[in-house]
Design a protein around this motif. Structure first.
Motif, PDB file in Angstrom:
ATOM      1  N   ALA A  35       0.842  -1.203   0.000  1.00  0.00           N
ATOM      2  CA  ALA A  35       0.000   0.000   0.000  1.00  0.00           C
ATOM      3  C   ALA A  35       0.873   1.248   0.000  1.00  0.00           C
ATOM      4  O   ALA A  35       0.644   2.194  -0.762  1.00  0.00           O
ATOM      5  CB  ALA A  35      -0.924  -0.011   1.224  1.00  0.00           C
ATOM      6  N   ARG A  36       1.898   1.246   0.851  1.00  0.00           N
ATOM      7  CA  ARG A  36       2.806   2.399   0.925  1.00  0.00           C
ATOM      8  C   ARG A  36       3.532   2.621  -0.390  1.00  0.00           C
ATOM      9  O   ARG A  36       3.715   3.751  -0.838  1.00  0.00           O
ATOM     10  CB  ARG A  36       3.812   2.194   2.056  1.00  0.00           C
ATOM     11  CG  ARG A  36       3.168   2.278   3.447  1.00  0.00           C
ATOM     12  CD  ARG A  36       4.104   1.760   4.509  1.00  0.00           C
ATOM     13  NE  ARG A  36       5.376   2.460   4.500  1.00  0.00           N
ATOM     14  CZ  ARG A  36       5.891   3.090   5.555  1.00  0.00           C
ATOM     15  NH1 ARG A  36       5.241   3.080   6.700  1.00  0.00           N
ATOM     16  NH2 ARG A  36       7.030   3.702   5.464  1.00  0.00           N
ATOM     17  N   ALA A  40       3.357   5.825  -2.797  1.00  0.00           N
ATOM     18  CA  ALA A  40       4.584   6.580  -3.082  1.00  0.00           C
ATOM     19  C   ALA A  40       4.781   6.762  -4.583  1.00  0.00           C
ATOM     20  O   ALA A  40       5.537   7.630  -5.014  1.00  0.00           O
ATOM     21  CB  ALA A  40       5.785   5.873  -2.474  1.00  0.00           C
ATOM     22  N   HIS A  41       4.115   5.933  -5.374  1.00  0.00           N
ATOM     23  CA  HIS A  41       4.211   6.060  -6.830  1.00  0.00           C
ATOM     24  C   HIS A  41       2.953   6.675  -7.419  1.00  0.00           C
ATOM     25  O   HIS A  41       2.640   6.482  -8.595  1.00  0.00           O
ATOM     26  CB  HIS A  41       4.527   4.707  -7.467  1.00  0.00           C
ATOM     27  CG  HIS A  41       5.935   4.273  -7.183  1.00  0.00           C
ATOM     28  ND1 HIS A  41       6.316   3.757  -5.970  1.00  0.00           N
ATOM     29  CD2 HIS A  41       7.056   4.332  -7.934  1.00  0.00           C
ATOM     30  CE1 HIS A  41       7.620   3.500  -5.996  1.00  0.00           C
ATOM     31  NE2 HIS A  41       8.081   3.839  -7.175  1.00  0.00           N
ATOM     32  N   GLY A  42       2.235   7.396  -6.580  1.00  0.00           N
ATOM     33  CA  GLY A  42       1.168   8.245  -7.100  1.00  0.00           C
ATOM     34  C   GLY A  42      -0.243   7.708  -7.004  1.00  0.00           C
ATOM     35  O   GLY A  42      -1.195   8.412  -7.331  1.00  0.00           O
ATOM     36  N   ILE A  62       0.474   6.957   5.242  1.00  0.00           N
ATOM     37  CA  ILE A  62       0.504   7.383   3.843  1.00  0.00           C
ATOM     38  C   ILE A  62       0.022   8.824   3.713  1.00  0.00           C
ATOM     39  O   ILE A  62       0.665   9.653   3.068  1.00  0.00           O
ATOM     40  CB  ILE A  62      -0.356   6.437   2.974  1.00  0.00           C
ATOM     41  CG1 ILE A  62       0.283   5.041   2.929  1.00  0.00           C
ATOM     42  CG2 ILE A  62      -0.531   6.992   1.568  1.00  0.00           C
ATOM     43  CD1 ILE A  62      -0.583   3.972   2.275  1.00  0.00           C
ATOM     44  N   SER A  63      -1.101   9.143   4.377  1.00  0.00           N
ATOM     45  CA  SER A  63      -1.654  10.486   4.179  1.00  0.00           C
ATOM     46  C   SER A  63      -0.820  11.557   4.875  1.00  0.00           C
ATOM     47  O   SER A  63      -0.825  12.704   4.450  1.00  0.00           O
ATOM     48  CB  SER A  63      -3.124  10.540   4.586  1.00  0.00           C
ATOM     49  OG  SER A  63      -3.317   9.958   5.834  1.00  0.00           O
ATOM     50  N   ARG A  64      -0.070  11.187   5.922  1.00  0.00           N
ATOM     51  CA  ARG A  64       0.860  12.137   6.554  1.00  0.00           C
ATOM     52  C   ARG A  64       1.896  12.641   5.562  1.00  0.00           C
ATOM     53  O   ARG A  64       2.436  13.720   5.718  1.00  0.00           O
ATOM     54  CB  ARG A  64       1.604  11.451   7.701  1.00  0.00           C
ATOM     55  CG  ARG A  64       0.894  11.576   9.008  1.00  0.00           C
ATOM     56  CD  ARG A  64       1.883  11.637  10.161  1.00  0.00           C
ATOM     57  NE  ARG A  64       1.168  11.396  11.398  1.00  0.00           N
ATOM     58  CZ  ARG A  64       1.155  10.234  12.041  1.00  0.00           C
ATOM     59  NH1 ARG A  64       1.893   9.217  11.602  1.00  0.00           N
ATOM     60  NH2 ARG A  64       0.457  10.070  13.128  1.00  0.00           N
ATOM     61  N   ARG A  65       2.195  11.794   4.548  1.00  0.00           N
ATOM     62  CA  ARG A  65       3.170  12.207   3.538  1.00  0.00           C
ATOM     63  C   ARG A  65       2.484  12.926   2.383  1.00  0.00           C
ATOM     64  O   ARG A  65       3.072  13.111   1.310  1.00  0.00           O
ATOM     65  CB  ARG A  65       3.939  10.989   3.035  1.00  0.00           C
ATOM     66  CG  ARG A  65       4.703  10.293   4.164  1.00  0.00           C
ATOM     67  CD  ARG A  65       5.359   9.012   3.688  1.00  0.00           C
ATOM     68  NE  ARG A  65       6.174   9.217   2.500  1.00  0.00           N
ATOM     69  CZ  ARG A  65       6.512   8.257   1.648  1.00  0.00           C
ATOM     70  NH1 ARG A  65       6.096   7.037   1.846  1.00  0.00           N
ATOM     71  NH2 ARG A  65       7.262   8.522   0.615  1.00  0.00           N
TER      72      ARG A  65
END
Ligand code: ADP
Length: 269
Positions: A35-36, A40-42, A62-65
């Motif tokens: 999932a991460r 990270a790839h959009g 994920i959403s923190r990033r």
């Protein structure tokens, strides 16, 4: 050469931009790493798990990033629960472009120590979970008519008989065959089907299953030393999809294997 390399890296980071990806078992291990990696790839990722708090932790990471993720609770082994989940995904986010059927459980012990309930639980989650995922999301993809890709997470246990994992190995061999059957059926519809067969991966499922009856801390040490990190399994999944690989054999270390069908080119940016 700085320019082209930067451009290449940027293309990779956005390879799955605006793609909707569902990952089951996203609360831990391979599912969490996958999932991460998609995020990270959009991609926008639906993190599904029977353990809602675990799915929420992954989605929050994920959403923190600044990336797109949603958490959902589902028990993949239950038909009605999966129907509710698949309908909610379609109604609230749309038909997914990629579905990773990853949720799994393991029971360790010799065949004669497996209770009927052990067999049912392992087959219900590992095999029926994948059947439900393929039926429901496969149907959505066919109805939408824009292709898609299904990735089923099996295991090298599908090929290597194990004295201590009879139910698990049987379930994973069935997932491998189901994926191969489905690949043939979906071939003409622009829907790819991949099955990835990791070996010994450092996740709770392995330490719990294999070392439950021995020394847990010893088991965890061995896993850290010999296990394949889940992030590398996730990287294999993305790289294989991105390279449009048809079939890749078990790797030299014997730690991972695939049978991948061609991803429809329209899925990649
Ligand atoms: P691995 O990543 O090696 O498969 P883990 O135990 O780390 O092993 O991850 C498996 C994930 O699957 C866990 O987050 C677990 O909660 C989830 N899971 C197990 N059973 C189900 C189920 N019936 N429905 C949805 N998710 C499940």
């Amino acid at each position: 050469s700085r320019g082209p390399r930067r451009a290449g890296a940027a293309a990779t980071r956005t390879a799955f931009r605006h793609r909707l990806v569902v990952v089951t078992g996203a609360g831990s291990g391979i599912g969490r790493a996958t999932a991460r990696a998609f995020a990270a790839h959009g991609a926008e990722v639906i993190c599904a798990d029977i353990d809602l708090a675990a799915a929420e932790r992954t989605a929050l990471e994920i959403s923190r990033r600044g990336l797109g993720a949603h958490a959902r609770q589902v028990d993949v082994s239950r038909a009605e629960d999966m129907e509710r989940f698949a309908a909610a995904v379609r109604d609230e986010h749309g038909t997914p472009d990629i579905v990773v059927n990853n949720a799994g459980v393991a029971v360790a012990g010799p065949f004669l120590d497996h209770e009927v309930a052990d067999w049912r639980r392992v087959l219900d989650v590992n095999l029926w979970g994948v059947i439900h995922g393929c039926r429901l999301f496969g149907r959505q993809m066919v109805e939408r008519g824009e292709g898609g890709h299904i990735v089923n997470v099996a295991s090298l246990a599908a090929f290597a008989p194990s004295r201590l994992l009879p139910a698990y190995s049987t379930s994973k061999a069935a997932v491998k065959m189901l994926s191969d059957c489905l690949r043939a059926e979906f071939a003409g519809r622009g829907i790819g089907v991949s099955v990835i067969c990791p070996g010994f991966v450092s996740t709770p499922i392995a330490s719990n299953a294999i070392y439950r009856e021995t020394d847990r801390s010893l088991g965890e040490k061995a896993l850290r030393r010999r296990g394949y990190p889940p992030e590398r399994v996730a990287a294999h999944i993305l790289r294989a999809l991105h390279r449009n690989t048809a079939v890749v054999p078990v790797n030299a270390e014997g730690k991972i294997g695939y049978a991948l069908s061609r991803i429809s080119p329209g899925l990649l940016r």
